[in-house]
Design a protein around this motif. Structure first.
Motif, PDB file in Angstrom:
ATOM      1  N   THR A 109      51.155  35.004  -0.048  1.00 49.98           N
ATOM      2  CA  THR A 109      51.063  36.270   0.687  1.00 49.98           C
ATOM      3  C   THR A 109      49.630  36.750   0.820  1.00 49.98           C
ATOM      4  OG1 THR A 109      53.247  36.882  -0.147  1.00 49.98           O
ATOM      5  CG2 THR A 109      51.898  38.665   0.716  1.00 49.98           C
ATOM      6  N   GLY A 110      48.749  36.355  -0.086  1.00 54.98           N
ATOM      7  CA  GLY A 110      47.358  36.784  -0.035  1.00 54.98           C
ATOM      8  C   GLY A 110      46.458  35.765  -0.688  1.00 54.98           C
ATOM      9  N   ARG A 111      45.202  35.782  -0.279  1.00 54.84           N
ATOM     10  CA  ARG A 111      44.209  34.873  -0.848  1.00 54.84           C
ATOM     11  C   ARG A 111      42.886  35.628  -0.855  1.00 54.84           C
ATOM     12  NH1 ARG A 111      44.652  29.048   1.325  1.00 54.84           N
ATOM     13  NH2 ARG A 111      46.163  28.926  -0.380  1.00 54.84           N
ATOM     14  N   ALA A 112      42.244  35.705  -2.018  1.00 57.21           N
ATOM     15  CA  ALA A 112      41.030  36.515  -2.144  1.00 57.21           C
ATOM     16  C   ALA A 112      40.186  35.980  -3.289  1.00 57.21           C
ATOM     17  CB  ALA A 112      41.394  37.986  -2.378  1.00 57.21           C
ATOM     18  N   GLY A 113      39.082  36.659  -3.567  1.00 57.69           N
ATOM     19  CA  GLY A 113      38.207  36.252  -4.650  1.00 57.69           C
ATOM     20  C   GLY A 113      37.429  37.438  -5.166  1.00 57.69           C
ATOM     21  N   VAL A 114      36.601  37.203  -6.167  1.00 57.62           N
ATOM     22  CA  VAL A 114      35.726  38.242  -6.687  1.00 57.62           C
ATOM     23  C   VAL A 114      34.285  37.792  -6.529  1.00 57.62           C
ATOM     24  CG1 VAL A 114      37.416  39.054  -8.371  1.00 57.62           C
ATOM     25  CG2 VAL A 114      35.733  37.345  -9.054  1.00 57.62           C
ATOM     26  N   THR A 115      33.380  38.757  -6.509  1.00 59.94           N
ATOM     27  CA  THR A 115      31.956  38.466  -6.548  1.00 59.94           C
ATOM     28  C   THR A 115      31.424  38.937  -7.890  1.00 59.94           C
ATOM     29  OG1 THR A 115      31.539  40.554  -5.408  1.00 59.94           O
ATOM     30  CG2 THR A 115      31.678  38.572  -4.056  1.00 59.94           C
ATOM     31  N   GLY A 116      30.106  38.907  -8.036  1.00 61.48           N
ATOM     32  CA  GLY A 116      29.530  39.267  -9.322  1.00 61.48           C
ATOM     33  C   GLY A 116      29.818  38.188 -10.340  1.00 61.48           C
ATOM     34  N   GLY A 117      29.890  38.589 -11.606  1.00 61.34           N
ATOM     35  CA  GLY A 117      30.212  37.652 -12.669  1.00 61.34           C
ATOM     36  C   GLY A 117      29.009  36.889 -13.187  1.00 61.34           C
ATOM     37  N   ASN A 118      29.286  36.059 -14.190  1.00 63.79           N
ATOM     38  CA  ASN A 118      28.242  35.243 -14.797  1.00 63.79           C
ATOM     39  C   ASN A 118      28.028  33.974 -13.979  1.00 63.79           C
ATOM     40  OD1 ASN A 118      28.362  37.108 -16.951  1.00 63.79           O
ATOM     41  ND2 ASN A 118      29.936  35.901 -17.969  1.00 63.79           N
ATOM     42  N   VAL A 119      26.853  33.401 -14.127  1.00 65.94           N
ATOM     43  CA  VAL A 119      26.545  32.116 -13.509  1.00 65.94           C
ATOM     44  C   VAL A 119      26.101  31.150 -14.601  1.00 65.94           C
ATOM     45  CG1 VAL A 119      25.091  30.856 -11.879  1.00 65.94           C
ATOM     46  CG2 VAL A 119      25.908  33.161 -11.305  1.00 65.94           C
ATOM     47  N   LEU A 120      26.785  30.025 -14.702  1.00 61.60           N
ATOM     48  CA  LEU A 120      26.369  28.956 -15.598  1.00 61.60           C
ATOM     49  C   LEU A 120      25.506  28.002 -14.784  1.00 61.60           C
ATOM     50  CD1 LEU A 120      26.581  27.548 -18.378  1.00 61.60           C
ATOM     51  CD2 LEU A 120      28.575  26.323 -17.483  1.00 61.60           C
ATOM     52  N   MET A 121      24.184  28.083 -14.976  1.00 61.01           N
ATOM     53  CA  MET A 121      23.250  27.280 -14.205  1.00 61.01           C
ATOM     54  C   MET A 121      23.011  25.959 -14.927  1.00 61.01           C
ATOM     55  SD  MET A 121      21.524  27.033 -11.432  1.00 61.01           S
ATOM     56  CE  MET A 121      21.617  28.736 -10.833  1.00 61.01           C
ATOM     57  N   VAL A 122      23.346  24.869 -14.265  1.00 60.32           N
ATOM     58  CA  VAL A 122      23.277  23.539 -14.860  1.00 60.32           C
ATOM     59  C   VAL A 122      22.165  22.750 -14.183  1.00 60.32           C
ATOM     60  CG1 VAL A 122      24.520  21.385 -15.277  1.00 60.32           C
ATOM     61  CG2 VAL A 122      25.728  23.575 -15.404  1.00 60.32           C
ATOM     62  N   ASP A 123      21.330  22.128 -14.992  1.00 59.15           N
ATOM     63  CA  ASP A 123      20.315  21.202 -14.495  1.00 59.15           C
ATOM     64  C   ASP A 123      20.852  19.796 -14.742  1.00 59.15           C
ATOM     65  OD1 ASP A 123      18.152  19.525 -14.062  1.00 59.15           O
ATOM     66  OD2 ASP A 123      16.687  21.013 -14.745  1.00 59.15           O
ATOM     67  N   MET A 124      21.349  19.150 -13.679  1.00 59.26           N
ATOM     68  CA  MET A 124      21.985  17.849 -13.848  1.00 59.26           C
ATOM     69  C   MET A 124      20.977  16.766 -14.219  1.00 59.26           C
ATOM     70  SD  MET A 124      24.999  17.733 -11.002  1.00 59.26           S
ATOM     71  CE  MET A 124      25.757  16.340 -11.826  1.00 59.26           C
ATOM     72  N   ALA A 125      19.692  17.005 -13.936  1.00 57.39           N
ATOM     73  CA  ALA A 125      18.682  16.006 -14.279  1.00 57.39           C
ATOM     74  C   ALA A 125      18.433  15.952 -15.782  1.00 57.39           C
ATOM     75  CB  ALA A 125      17.385  16.313 -13.538  1.00 57.39           C
ATOM     76  N   THR A 126      18.504  17.108 -16.438  1.00 62.57           N
ATOM     77  CA  THR A 126      18.216  17.165 -17.871  1.00 62.57           C
ATOM     78  C   THR A 126      19.461  17.388 -18.723  1.00 62.57           C
ATOM     79  OG1 THR A 126      17.832  19.563 -17.862  1.00 62.57           O
ATOM     80  CG2 THR A 126      15.958  18.141 -17.334  1.00 62.57           C
ATOM     81  N   GLY A 127      20.553  17.858 -18.089  1.00 65.14           N
ATOM     82  CA  GLY A 127      21.761  18.166 -18.833  1.00 65.14           C
ATOM     83  C   GLY A 127      21.757  19.541 -19.466  1.00 65.14           C
ATOM     84  N   SER A 128      20.704  20.317 -19.268  1.00 66.44           N
ATOM     85  CA  SER A 128      20.625  21.654 -19.856  1.00 66.44           C
ATOM     86  C   SER A 128      21.444  22.643 -19.042  1.00 66.44           C
ATOM     87  CB  SER A 128      19.172  22.127 -19.932  1.00 66.44           C
ATOM     88  OG  SER A 128      18.617  22.243 -18.631  1.00 66.44           O
ATOM     89  N   ALA A 129      21.848  23.737 -19.687  1.00 63.73           N
ATOM     90  CA  ALA A 129      22.640  24.774 -19.022  1.00 63.73           C
ATOM     91  C   ALA A 129      22.248  26.136 -19.573  1.00 63.73           C
ATOM     92  CB  ALA A 129      24.131  24.528 -19.222  1.00 63.73           C
ATOM     93  N   GLU A 130      22.273  27.132 -18.694  1.00 60.53           N
ATOM     94  CA  GLU A 130      21.912  28.499 -19.069  1.00 60.53           C
ATOM     95  C   GLU A 130      22.889  29.457 -18.405  1.00 60.53           C
ATOM     96  OE1 GLU A 130      18.327  31.768 -18.209  1.00 60.53           O
ATOM     97  OE2 GLU A 130      18.286  29.768 -17.316  1.00 60.53           O
ATOM     98  N   THR A 131      23.421  30.411 -19.168  1.00 55.15           N
ATOM     99  CA  THR A 131      24.333  31.408 -18.616  1.00 55.15           C
ATOM    100  C   THR A 131      23.561  32.656 -18.239  1.00 55.15           C
ATOM    101  OG1 THR A 131      26.188  30.603 -19.943  1.00 55.15           O
ATOM    102  CG2 THR A 131      26.370  32.826 -19.042  1.00 55.15           C
ATOM    103  N   ARG A 132      23.709  33.079 -16.980  1.00 59.45           N
ATOM    104  CA  ARG A 132      23.059  34.282 -16.472  1.00 59.45           C
ATOM    105  C   ARG A 132      24.134  35.346 -16.268  1.00 59.45           C
ATOM    106  NH1 ARG A 132      19.324  31.026 -11.986  1.00 59.45           N
ATOM    107  NH2 ARG A 132      18.212  29.751 -13.555  1.00 59.45           N
ATOM    108  N   PRO A 133      24.072  36.452 -17.024  1.00 61.19           N
ATOM    109  CA  PRO A 133      25.159  37.436 -16.991  1.00 61.19           C
ATOM    110  C   PRO A 133      25.214  38.213 -15.685  1.00 61.19           C
ATOM    111  CG  PRO A 133      23.356  38.220 -18.365  1.00 61.19           C
ATOM    112  CD  PRO A 133      23.008  36.816 -17.977  1.00 61.19           C
ATOM    113  N   GLY A 134      26.428  38.686 -15.364  1.00 60.46           N
ATOM    114  CA  GLY A 134      26.651  39.485 -14.166  1.00 60.46           C
ATOM    115  C   GLY A 134      27.797  40.454 -14.373  1.00 60.46           C
TER     116      GLY A 134
END
Length: 403
Positions: A109-134
């Motif tokens: 009946t409906g389809r939607a999403g949210v904006t904002g939120g955290n972002v898990l930034m991944v560097d695939m070259a190094t395997g490192s990851a950092e969470t940026r809050p939202g």
């Protein structure tokens, strides 16, 4: 269809009822963790999570593929506050936002999403990851039909989702179990839903809908590795039907050789049988994946077209390494077929399905895997329809135990 909003403030002058999101309103989750912001559904129990600190598994099991908020209400407007954690990759364009599917009495009946939120930034070259809050966002579904109805909000399969608040313009109550059979499925990122259009259009969700069963999806992106804690989770979860899709992640990660694979498959199935001795159990081998049919892993990302938003994968092994026990998809299919045939002599409820019957050479010619590993939305639909036609049809491995 409804559209996304990023404010957690209730809209308009509606007289809202706020209902805590508790375990009795959730389906498809094996555990519910209370956080500072709300509740976080998990698809593996706490004991399993405590036994593995792998970042890929931690992310995958907390992405709520197949998890839905289910309730009965007369409400004509629904708001759900959620704090998402979205994955992004350094140097690449933004990935598509997660989608919430709203079903009313079983109909989309409906389809939607949210904006904002955290972002898990991944560097695939190094395997490192950092969470940026939202900030917390809100998904809204206004203008629903009046009258008592059963509502399901399917959560995004690709975003970790903390549920903060559920608001409606009429009270809600849990929906009694419908008596439908429960199908418990485990697999890789393809079962998890990678690149499907929405949570109800992953291939397991589509197959469950066509089969008329309740889905518990333990498809874990990058993490279908025959782990003992996953087998115990399957063992301990009540289910009427069980399937395990085994293979591609073992090649991707180059995690074991044939000698270890054979013993691990037997141990995995033994553990499941400890809790489900007579439940129909379907072992599914990998769908066609040309880069790994005869070439071992590991898989490696190809960054050459990343700035254009196209990430592809390539096989890094040498076909000659098969002689030393390295796994390819062809090797895995042959061994799985042999193992199931051997065990089925004493287990009439154990079945085998060749994954190429779901997606094979002709399908690859028509609907190639965009990144060489994962199907697109149209292919998810094809796989789901074919699985349902094989597993749930009369005479199929799941036909006898469907409620």
């Amino acid at each position: 269809m409804s559209s996304p909003h990023d404010s957690s403030t209730p809209s308009g002058s509606t007289d809202w009822t706020t209902t805590p999101v508790t375990a009795d309103l959730l389906r498809g989750a094996l555990d519910v963790e209370r956080t500072e912001r709300g509740v976080l559904p998990h698809r593996l129990p706490a004991r399993a999570r405590a036994q593995c600190a792998d970042g890929q598994l931690t992310m995958a099991e907390a992405q709520p593929s197949g998890v839905r908020v289910v309730f009965r209400t007369r409400a004509t407007a629904i708001e759900l506050d959620a704090l998402r954690t979205k994955v992004a990759y350094e140097g690449a364009p933004p990935r598509p936002d997660g989608v919430y599917d709203l079903l009313v009495d079983g109909r989309l009946t409906g389809r939607a999403g949210v904006t904002g939120g955290n972002v898990l930034m991944v560097d695939m070259a190094t395997g490192s990851a950092e969470t940026r809050p939202g900030p917390v966002g809100t998904v809204r579904f206004p203008g629903l039909p009046d009258g008592l109805k059963d509502v399901e909000i399917w959560l995004p399969y690709n975003e970790i989702t903390q549920l903060v608040a559920l608001r409606t313009d009429a009270p809600v109550e849990p929906v009694p179990e419908a008596g439908r059979s429960v199908w418990l499925h485990h697999g890789s990122s393809i079962s998890h839903g990678s690149d499907a259009a929405s949570p109800t259009t992953t291939w397991p969700a589509l197959a469950a809908s066509l089969g008329g069963v309740e889905l518990i999806n333990l498809g874990l992106g990058g993490s279908a590795l025959l782990d003992a804690f996953t087998a115990r989770a399957l063992r301990d979860t009540p289910a009427d039907l069980i399937s395990v899709k085994i293979g591609i992640n073992l090649v991707n990660t180059d995690v074991m050789r044939l000698r270890a694979f054979t013993a691990a498959v037997h141990g995995f199935l033994d553990t499941i049988r400890d809790g489900h001795p007579a439940t129909p159990l379907l072992v599914v081998s990998p769908i066609l994946c040309p880069i790994h049919e005869d070439t071992p892993g590991p898989s490696a990302p190809d960054f050459s077209n990343l700035v254009e938003g196209r990430l592809q994968f390539r096989a890094m092994g040498d076909p000659a390494e098969r002689a030393g026990g390295k796994l390819t998809l062809t090797v895995i299919r042959d061994e799985l077929a042999r193992i199931v045939k051997q065990r089925a002599a004493d287990d009439a409820n154990l079945h085998y399905l060749d994954g190429r019957d779901l997606y094979g050479e002709a399908d690859f010619a028509e609907l190639p895997l965009p990144d060489q590993l994962h199907p697109d939305a149209a292919t998810h639909r094809r796989i789901g329809e074919r699985f349902a036609a094989v597993a749930f049809a009369a005479g199929g491995p799941f036909a006898a135990r469907r409620a």
